[in-house]
Motif scaffolding. Sequence first.
Motif, short mmCIF file in Angstrom:
data_model
loop_
_atom_site.label_atom_id
_atom_site.label_comp_id
_atom_site.label_asym_id
_atom_site.label_seq_id
_atom_site.Cartn_x
_atom_site.Cartn_y
_atom_site.Cartn_z
N ASP A 296 13.69 15.38 15.10
CA ASP A 296 13.02 16.46 14.38
C ASP A 296 13.32 17.81 15.02
O ASP A 296 12.99 18.04 16.19
N THR A 298 12.28 20.66 13.39
CA THR A 298 11.35 21.62 12.78
C THR A 298 10.68 22.42 13.90
O THR A 298 10.28 21.83 14.91
N ARG A 303 5.89 21.79 12.77
CA ARG A 303 6.01 20.33 12.89
C ARG A 303 4.70 19.58 12.73
O ARG A 303 4.61 18.59 12.03
N THR A 313 3.10 13.50 14.16
CA THR A 313 3.12 14.83 14.77
C THR A 313 3.09 14.73 16.29
O THR A 313 3.63 15.55 17.00
N ALA A 316 6.54 14.17 17.30
CA ALA A 316 7.29 15.41 17.16
C ALA A 316 7.09 16.34 18.35
O ALA A 316 7.99 17.02 18.78
#
Length: 356
Positions: A296, A298, A303, A313, A316
């Motif tokens: 990930d 982002t 995120r 999350t 992440a």
Amino acid sequence: MITGESFLKEKLTHIMDGETPSREELAAILALPSPEYLYHTADLIRQEQCHDAVLLRGIIEISNVCNQSCHYCGLRKENKTLFRYRMTEEEIMDAAQKIQRADISTAVLQSGEDKTDAKRLCDLIRRIRTESDLFITLSLGERPAGDYLAFREAGADRYLLKHETASKQLFEILRPGSSYNSRREALRLFKELELETGTGCMVGLPGQTPEDLADDLLYMKALGADMIGIGPFIPHPETPLAHCPPGTTEMTLKMISLTRLLLPRANIPATTSLGVLDSTGRRKALQSGANVVMLDFTPENYRRHYDIYPGKTYVAREQDHTLRLLRQELEAMGRTIGRDRPRGEILKTSAKTASK
Ligand code: SF4
């Protein structure tokens, strides 16, 4: 006497000889407890087809806005507890450059079914193609058919649209407002447009049977999918399925292994959801037929709001160290980080597979 092991060996031999098993045979294999032989065979096929290279994909979750109401997903429009965002073009470009600097060859642009203007997305695709060497995978949900062609012409290489479940009955219960047939039509269109085609399903949905999962496998085989993401269902507290039990690691691994046997050349990720369900899930998937890892990219401030299912999350937030840890983990498994084949070569393979 026919034991589970001898039944499994016989069926896997037939699949490896190119026979497509029946729905009943696949369901019987899925019902076997801990079929180590299945995982091991899928791992051998993975090694034969993909060698020891694990392909990395960098995901950018460009928007968590969604107009759909899927019963299993935290991004559903009825979830009013979620902060909604759309990344700006500059933020997306910045994330794409980070993917390129990490020596990852594919950016996956992902969002809910946010009806972002197709022209804006085409401009973004062209800009990524101009300013980087990245392959571009789109995972933006269903769009009007003309958009897919526009994305292809702008430079997108792949489109990922999970069929979610091959059971029409389950699909219609779990995805109100979404059409089972139009999703399949979109996937067929990707093939026609020579977009590399990704699909996939969830494992452990409430009411799902081994026969339904067998249908998922047969559908993905018939489609000739190039990429296949299979992850466990994980209940989200802000959805109608909040109190349902999650899918299991074991059934998810069986599905990954059978997918590798049925579609030996497909790119199959060790999905993030499996890693959330089971801290050793990624390793197990990579040893049961998977050959791709999604990372990930982002930005931190977005995120945690891409909250499809709980736990994602948290994973992440660990991203800053993920690449280094992943390299160490892969090295310990005797695996390397691979590079994508050149553009065009994959499509040739894909066209051959689809015509079989
Ligand atoms: S699964 Fe996709 S379409 Fe459905 S609510 Fe979630 S993001 Fe939206």
